[in-house]
Design a protein around this motif. Structure first.
Motif, mmCIF file in Angstrom:
data_model
loop_
_atom_site.group_PDB
_atom_site.id
_atom_site.type_symbol
_atom_site.label_atom_id
_atom_site.label_comp_id
_atom_site.label_asym_id
_atom_site.label_seq_id
_atom_site.Cartn_x
_atom_site.Cartn_y
_atom_site.Cartn_z
ATOM 1 N N TYR A 117 0.822 -1.194 0.000
ATOM 2 C CA TYR A 117 0.000 0.000 0.000
ATOM 3 C C TYR A 117 0.863 1.253 0.000
ATOM 4 O O TYR A 117 1.951 1.265 0.536
ATOM 5 C CB TYR A 117 -0.919 0.017 1.236
ATOM 6 N N MET A 118 0.304 2.288 -0.599
ATOM 7 C CA MET A 118 0.988 3.580 -0.619
ATOM 8 C C MET A 118 0.024 4.628 -0.093
ATOM 9 O O MET A 118 -1.177 4.429 -0.079
ATOM 10 C CB MET A 118 1.426 3.913 -2.046
ATOM 11 N N ILE A 163 -9.207 8.040 -7.531
ATOM 12 C CA ILE A 163 -10.344 8.921 -7.267
ATOM 13 C C ILE A 163 -10.462 9.026 -5.752
ATOM 14 O O ILE A 163 -10.539 8.020 -5.058
ATOM 15 C CB ILE A 163 -11.643 8.378 -7.882
ATOM 16 N N CYS A 164 -10.452 10.236 -5.255
ATOM 17 C CA CYS A 164 -10.494 10.477 -3.814
ATOM 18 C C CYS A 164 -11.851 10.060 -3.256
ATOM 19 O O CYS A 164 -12.890 10.507 -3.750
ATOM 20 C CB CYS A 164 -10.231 11.953 -3.513
ATOM 21 N N PRO A 165 -11.885 9.206 -2.221
ATOM 22 C CA PRO A 165 -13.163 8.812 -1.633
ATOM 23 C C PRO A 165 -13.831 9.949 -0.854
ATOM 24 O O PRO A 165 -15.029 9.930 -0.645
ATOM 25 C CB PRO A 165 -12.787 7.660 -0.696
ATOM 26 N N ALA A 166 -13.054 10.939 -0.452
ATOM 27 C CA ALA A 166 -13.618 12.047 0.321
ATOM 28 C C ALA A 166 -14.338 13.057 -0.579
ATOM 29 O O ALA A 166 -15.459 13.465 -0.295
ATOM 30 C CB ALA A 166 -12.533 12.749 1.122
ATOM 31 N N SER A 178 -0.383 -0.371 -4.266
ATOM 32 C CA SER A 178 0.789 0.152 -4.981
ATOM 33 C C SER A 178 0.753 -0.156 -6.475
ATOM 34 O O SER A 178 1.479 0.448 -7.251
ATOM 35 C CB SER A 178 2.070 -0.408 -4.366
ATOM 36 N N GLU A 179 -0.105 -1.086 -6.897
ATOM 37 C CA GLU A 179 -0.214 -1.415 -8.316
ATOM 38 C C GLU A 179 -1.042 -0.382 -9.077
ATOM 39 O O GLU A 179 -1.029 -0.351 -10.297
ATOM 40 C CB GLU A 179 -0.808 -2.807 -8.478
ATOM 41 N N ILE A 180 -1.771 0.455 -8.381
ATOM 42 C CA ILE A 180 -2.609 1.472 -9.014
ATOM 43 C C ILE A 180 -1.768 2.723 -9.244
ATOM 44 O O ILE A 180 -1.053 3.171 -8.362
ATOM 45 C CB ILE A 180 -3.825 1.820 -8.133
#
Length: 148
Positions: free
Chosen positions: A112-113, A136-139, A128-130
Motif C-alpha cells: 500500500y501507498m 479517485i479520492c473517496p472524500a 501500490s499497483e494502481i
C-alpha cells in the motif's frame, strides 16, 4: 411538575369527559374525534421516542465497538508479532523487527501507498499497483489527475 405528552393528552381527555359533551350533536362528534386523533398521535410519538432511545443506545454501542476496531487497526505500530519497541532503521517502516526473516512491512515492495488528494487534502491509502493518476479520492470524489 411538568407532564409528558401522554399525561397531557389524558388530562385533555378527562377535561372533555368532565364537560359532558353530547356526542349525538355535531360539535360533540367533532371534539371526540379530535380527542381520539390526539390520543393516537400522542401514542405514536411516545412509541417513536422509545424507538429513538433504543436506536440511540444501539448507535452508542456500535460507536464504542467501532472505536475498538479503529484502535486495533490504526493504532497498531507493527504488523508482526514481536513485542519489542520499533527498531528498524528504515524511516518508512513502523515495524519492530530488524530481522531479515521478517515478513511484515520491512519488505522492499510495499503493498500500500499513501497520497494526499490535491483537491481536498485528504490522505488516502491505495494499492501500490494502481497509478496515482488513476486514483479517485473517496472524500471529494475527484480524480487525482483532474486540474482545478
Amino acid at each position: 411538575m411538568e407532564m409528558d405528552i401522554l399525561e397531557k393528552c389524558a388530562y385533555i381527555k378527562g377535561l372533555a369527559e368532565g364537560l359532558g359533551i353530547d356526542s349525538s350533536k355535531p360539535e360533540g362528534k367533532v371534539l371526540n374525534a379530535i380527542i381520539d386523533l390526539l390520543s393516537d398521535i400522542t401514542e405514536t410519538i411516545a412509541d417513536m421516542d422509545d424507538e429513538v432511545a433504543t436506536l440511540g443506545d444501539y448507535v452508542e454501542e456500535l460507536d464504542h465497538d467501532l472505536g475498538e476496531v479503529e484502535e486495533y487497526l490504526y493504532d497498531e505500530d507493527c504488523d508482526c508479532d514481536c513485542d519489542d519497541d520499533c527498531c528498524c532503521d528504515d524511516d518508512d517502516c513502523d515495524c519492530c523487527c530488524d530481522d531479515d526473516d521478517c515478513d511484515c512491512c520491512c519488505d522492499d515492495e510495499c503493498e500500500y501507498m499513501e497520497a494526499m488528494c490535491p483537491h481536498c487534502g485528504e490522505e488516502i491509502c491505495f494499492d501500490s499497483e494502481i497509478e496515482q493518476e488513476d486514483l479517485i479520492c473517496p472524500a471529494c470524489g475527484k480524480n487525482f489527475s483532474d486540474k482545478e
